[in-house]
Scaffold this motif. Structure first.
Motif, PDB file in Angstrom:
ATOM      1  N   CYS A   1      15.030  20.841  25.828  1.00 39.44           N
ATOM      2  CA  CYS A   1      16.395  20.725  25.838  1.00 39.44           C
ATOM      3  C   CYS A   1      17.090  19.774  25.765  1.00 39.44           C
ATOM      4  CB  CYS A   1      16.781  21.628  27.542  1.00 39.44           C
ATOM      5  SG  CYS A   1      15.565  23.601  27.537  1.00 39.44           S
ATOM      6  N   ASP A   2      16.759  18.918  26.379  1.00 36.41           N
ATOM      7  CA  ASP A   2      17.686  17.603  26.576  1.00 36.41           C
ATOM      8  C   ASP A   2      17.285  17.108  25.022  1.00 36.41           C
ATOM      9  OD1 ASP A   2      17.487  17.857  29.175  1.00 36.41           O
ATOM     10  OD2 ASP A   2      15.399  16.521  29.416  1.00 36.41           O
TER      11      ASP A   2
ATOM     12  N   HIS B   1      19.773  22.371  32.954  1.00 35.76           N
ATOM     13  CA  HIS B   1      19.542  22.613  31.375  1.00 35.76           C
ATOM     14  C   HIS B   1      20.675  23.385  30.848  1.00 35.76           C
ATOM     15  CE1 HIS B   1      16.358  20.228  30.567  1.00 35.76           C
ATOM     16  NE2 HIS B   1      15.427  21.031  31.798  1.00 35.76           N
TER      17      HIS B   1
END
Ligand SMILES: *Cc1c(COP(=O)(O)O)cnc(C)c1O
Length: 346
Positions: free
Chosen positions: A166-167, A195
């Protein structure tokens, strides 16, 4: 997060279908002459709540998420299709997914004319190929699909690894948790707030035992959940399903069958490992086992000839020789084990 760069322009511009009932509070009205329904009460003569308010409030409580983060649909399949419809411009944007995995990502991508780039899980242990997934992405990759626990391999990926995706990924990461209730790994719902590009899919079809009712859930940032609500069919979850699900959520605890399924899974896993027709039983965080055999087609035919239907995954890339077996009741599992011990002839 700037969703405008990811969402299809026509979807951003979309004015949703609105019903007369959206403009008026229900309390003041006693006679409904707005929707051309039959006025004669037979239990289903009225249109259902298009916003599924009562059901969502209950699910919000159950899942510890705000109602504004929840989408409910006609199975997870609806949510899967909506992700493509909202985020991928046909013929232009693409999506990346792990492989082998759930077949609906491919079907939904194809019906939306969206290229799906599949990245094989690591050979041997089906680990997540984090770097390869990111390398398969380009400026037009708007969706990244990870199923965890994964169907058909059965393994769940560490939450820390999914969070890192996600990052590092610029588009939307969809984590399909259809089998999460059978796993010890926990759910990405616990980090959803951190997120804005995460969509978590869950379903009542597996651990909750309501596949016949067709109710799938998506959890996401409020902006994303609201896009999904705008694009869906207004009455995507029918009235009897909304009522029946509510009633069952009140009256049936999730725990009992899940615990039994998990203990049966572990019993089957060790018992099957001892069968001569079985080469390997993969560890599973789900309600099924992936089993590698020397002759998948032969074993499949033998089992079906004796009344037991399983899923033949032998022709799926990465699953050569494999059958996927759903965990049944203890009696059904005993019958399966008996047949396996007798193969090739009963
Ligand atoms: C079974 C399954 C679902 C559930 O689909 P529904 O449409 O909700 O019944 C979703 N994802 C995966 C990976 C599944 O195996």
């Amino acid at each position: 997060m700037n969703y405008e760069l990811l969402v299809r322009p026509n979807i951003l511009a979309l004015a949703p279908y609105s019903t007369a009932r959206d403009e008026q509070s229900d309390d003041e009205i006693s006679i409904w002459l707005d929707a051309n329904e039959s006025p004669y009460d037979n239990g289903v003569n009225r249109y259902p709540d298009p916003h599924q308010r009562i059901l969502k409030a209950r699910l919000a409580e159950l899942k510890g998420q705000g109602v504004e983060r929840i989408f409910v649909g006609n199975g997870s399949d609806e949510a899967i299709d909506l992700c493509f419809r909202i985020f991928c411009e046909p013929g232009q944007d693409n999506a990346v997914a792990i492989a082998p995995s759930y077949g609906m990502y491919e079907v939904a991508a194809a019906t939306n004319n969206v290229e799906l780039r599949q990245v094989m899980l690591r050979e041997g242990d089906f680990a997540l190929p984090e770097q390869e997934l990111l390398e398969a992405c380009d400026d037009h990759t708007h969706l990244l699909w990870v199923c965890s626990p994964n169907n058909p391999t059965g393994n769940a990926f560490p939450l820390s690894q999914l969070e890192r995706l996600c990052d590092r990924f610029q588009g939307m990461v969809v984590v399909d948790e259809a089998y999460a209730d059978f796993s010890q790994r926990g759910s990405m719902l616990s980090v959803l707030e951190n997120h804005p590009n995460l969509i978590v899919l869950q379903t009542l079809s597996k651990a909750w035992g309501m596949a016949g009712l067709r109710l799938g859930l998506a959890f996401a940032a409020p902006e994303v959940a609201s896009l999904m609500a705008r694009v869906k069919y207004p009455y995507n979850v029918n009235g009897p399903t909304q009522r029946e699900v509510l009633c069952r959520l009140e009256n049936t605890p999730l725990g009992e069958h899940v615990a039994q399924t998990v203990s049966e899974r572990e019993r089957l896993r060790s018992a099957m490992a001892a069968c001569s027709c079985v080469e390997h039983v993969y560890p599973s965080d789900a309600n099924f086992l992936l089993v590698r055999t020397a002759d998948a087609d032969g074993l499949y035919r033998f089992l079906s000839a004796h009344g037991v239907m399983v899923r033949n995954r032998h022709r799926v890339p990465g699953c050569r020789g494999c059958l996927r077996l759903t965990i049944g009741t203890p009696m059904e599992n005993d019958r399966l084990l008996h047949l396996l011990s007798k193969y090739p002839s009963l």
